[in-house]
Design an enzyme around this catalytic site. Structure first.
Site, PDB file in Angstrom:
ATOM      1  N   GLU A   1      14.898  -6.281  -7.694  1.00 15.82           N
ATOM      2  CA  GLU A   1      14.073  -6.031  -6.511  1.00 15.82           C
ATOM      3  C   GLU A   1      14.946  -5.657  -5.311  1.00 15.82           C
ATOM      4  O   GLU A   1      15.942  -6.313  -5.029  1.00 15.82           O
ATOM      5  CB  GLU A   1      13.247  -7.271  -6.188  1.00 15.82           C
ATOM      6  CG  GLU A   1      12.322  -7.097  -4.991  1.00 15.82           C
ATOM      7  CD  GLU A   1      11.568  -8.363  -4.632  1.00 15.82           C
ATOM      8  OE1 GLU A   1      10.539  -8.248  -3.937  1.00 15.82           O
ATOM      9  OE2 GLU A   1      12.000  -9.458  -5.044  1.00 15.82           O
TER      10      GLU A   1
ATOM     11  N   LYS B   1       4.426  -3.716  -4.650  1.00 18.90           N
ATOM     12  CA  LYS B   1       4.302  -5.160  -4.863  1.00 18.90           C
ATOM     13  C   LYS B   1       2.911  -5.616  -4.441  1.00 18.90           C
ATOM     14  O   LYS B   1       2.523  -5.478  -3.278  1.00 18.90           O
ATOM     15  CB  LYS B   1       5.389  -5.870  -4.060  1.00 18.90           C
ATOM     16  CG  LYS B   1       5.535  -7.353  -4.314  1.00 18.90           C
ATOM     17  CD  LYS B   1       6.795  -7.861  -3.603  1.00 18.90           C
ATOM     18  CE  LYS B   1       7.055  -9.323  -3.845  1.00 18.90           C
ATOM     19  NZ  LYS B   1       8.351  -9.763  -3.268  1.00 18.90           N
TER      20      LYS B   1
ATOM     21  N   CYS C   1       8.500  -9.085  -8.591  1.00 17.63           N
ATOM     22  CA  CYS C   1       8.851 -10.427  -8.138  1.00 17.63           C
ATOM     23  C   CYS C   1       7.677 -11.408  -8.106  1.00 17.63           C
ATOM     24  O   CYS C   1       7.246 -11.893  -9.140  1.00 17.63           O
ATOM     25  CB  CYS C   1       9.543 -10.347  -6.781  1.00 17.63           C
ATOM     26  SG  CYS C   1      10.444 -11.885  -6.374  1.00 17.63           S
TER      27      CYS C   1
END
EC number: 3.5.1.6
Length: 393
Positions: free
Chosen positions: A119, A196, A233
């Protein structure tokens, strides 16, 4: 919490357990044993010279009469930042590009078809500071920024799909920032991007100071080597996030992360493996390494003293298969490349065996979730009816 000097769970088990006990513990912790890949000698030599760990494993699948094996090799990269966070932005980016280029060359030697970086790989994970400058200067265009152009060259040179998670500057929409993964085809063309979906507000993870939840849904990319998705994540904590990538056809879901030991290390071995089992797909969890110190102190909102670092990024990258087996992890304290050979036929084989997609009852959950998100929703809680309760005596 274990410090950076503690290398890995695997090393600890191998050091202290007798062979028979070790085999049983690994059977329970890792499922069906993976095969060690015979990696090229020149790749192992190059990794040693460049000071990063290189490990290789393979998952098998049953032989079929009507389908040939669908073999693909993925490479997961975990790394620390090579320069201090106080160094000029351009120098930090250049140093990271150089480090990644060296690792990608070794991945190519190992026959990797799809490589994924961690990430926000081209910058420090500075979102804990809540400062805008200089950290927002690392943001780039997903379509034609410096890092995307760099990855396009890598992809074309090595005939390799590249998954490149960056801090995106969306110039078409007012220059807003996003936490984005760019997917680049092995031809060198940008296939697209994903963002994300879930943004943490946990401890020092102050990411919503910089960007908000993604707005691109759950895209799956049909590459030459299989259908891939990227669950960035914090999204790994949300089962429905994994589910939607699976519903859209993902065979491999990457989870590029930046997470620290005190917060999540006990969860790390469980979540991606759980997702692989529940969704009949391969999952690839990768995390950065090391401790990043920032020039100015910041606080966590927990009454503790101000500090200069977010915590220790514990690496431990691994791959999990749809049958619940998984590779050993990379170390907690060293840059590394994990090469894993997958047979995508295993996805359908396990789907046929466990039938989670057939028995999933999506229509029932869709109906109940549609009700649950309404402002006037009343939870379906059954309580004892005192009027009808039998009297005593």
């Amino acid at each position: 919490m274990a410090g950076p000097e503690w290398q890995s769970l695997e090393q600890c088990l191998e050091k202290h357990l007798p062979p028979d006990d070790l085999a049983q513990v690994k059977r329970i912790l890792y499922g069906k044993q993976t095969r060690n890949l015979d990696l090229p000698r020149e790749a192992l030599k190059a990794a040693s010279e460049r000071n990063f760990e290189l490990k290789g494993y393979a998952f098998g699948a049953a032989k079929e009469q009507q389908r040939c094996p669908q073999i693909v090799r993925v490479g997961l990269v975990q790394n620390r930042i090579p320069l201090p966070t106080s160094a000029p932005v351009a120098e930090q980016v250049s140093a990271l590009h150089k480090s990644i280029e060296e690792i990608a060359e070794v991945a190519a030697m190992c026959g990797v078809n799809i490589i994924c970086f961690q990430e926000a790989w081209n910058m420090p994970f500075a979102f804990c500071t809540r400062e805008k400058l200089p950290w927002t200067e690392f943001a780039e265009s997903a379509e034609d920024g410096l890092t995307t152009r760099f990855c396009q060259k890598l992809a074309k040179k090595h005939n390799m799909v590249v998954v490149s998670p960056i801090l995106e500057r969306d110039r078409e929409h007012g220059g807003v920032l996003w936490n984005t993964a760019v997917v680049i085809s092995n031809s060198g063309l940008v296939m697209g991007k994903t963002r994300k979906n879930h943004i943490p507000r946990v401890g020092d993870f102050n990411e919503s100071t910089y960007y908000m939840e993604g707005n691109l849904g759950h895209p799956v990319f049909q590459t030459q080597f299989g259908r891939i998705a990227v669950n960035i994540c914090y999204g790994r904590h949300h089962p429905l996030n994994w589910l939607m990538y699976s519903i859209n056809g993902a065979e491999i879901i990457f989870n590029p992360s930046a997470t620290i030991g005190e917060l999540s290390e006990s969860l790390w071995p469980i979540e991606a493996r759980n997702a692989a089992i529940a969704n009949h797909c391969f999952t690839c969890a990768l995390n950065r390494v090391g401790q990043e110190h920032f020039p100015n102190e910041f606080t966590s909102g927990d009454g503790k003293k101000a500090h200069h670092d977010l915590g220790y990024f514990y690496g431990s990258s691994y791959v999990a298969a749809p049958d619940g087996s998984r590779t050993p992890g990379l170390s907690r304290n060293q840059d590394g490349l994990l090469v894993t050979e997958l047979n995508l036929n295993l996805c359908q084989q396990i789907n046929d065996f466990w039938t989670f997609k057939m028995t999933g009852r999506l229509e029932m959950y869709a109906r109940e979730l549609a009700e649950a998100v309404k402002p006037n929703y009343s939870p379906n809680i059954v309580k004892e009816d005192l009027v009808l309760a039998p009297s005593s005596g």
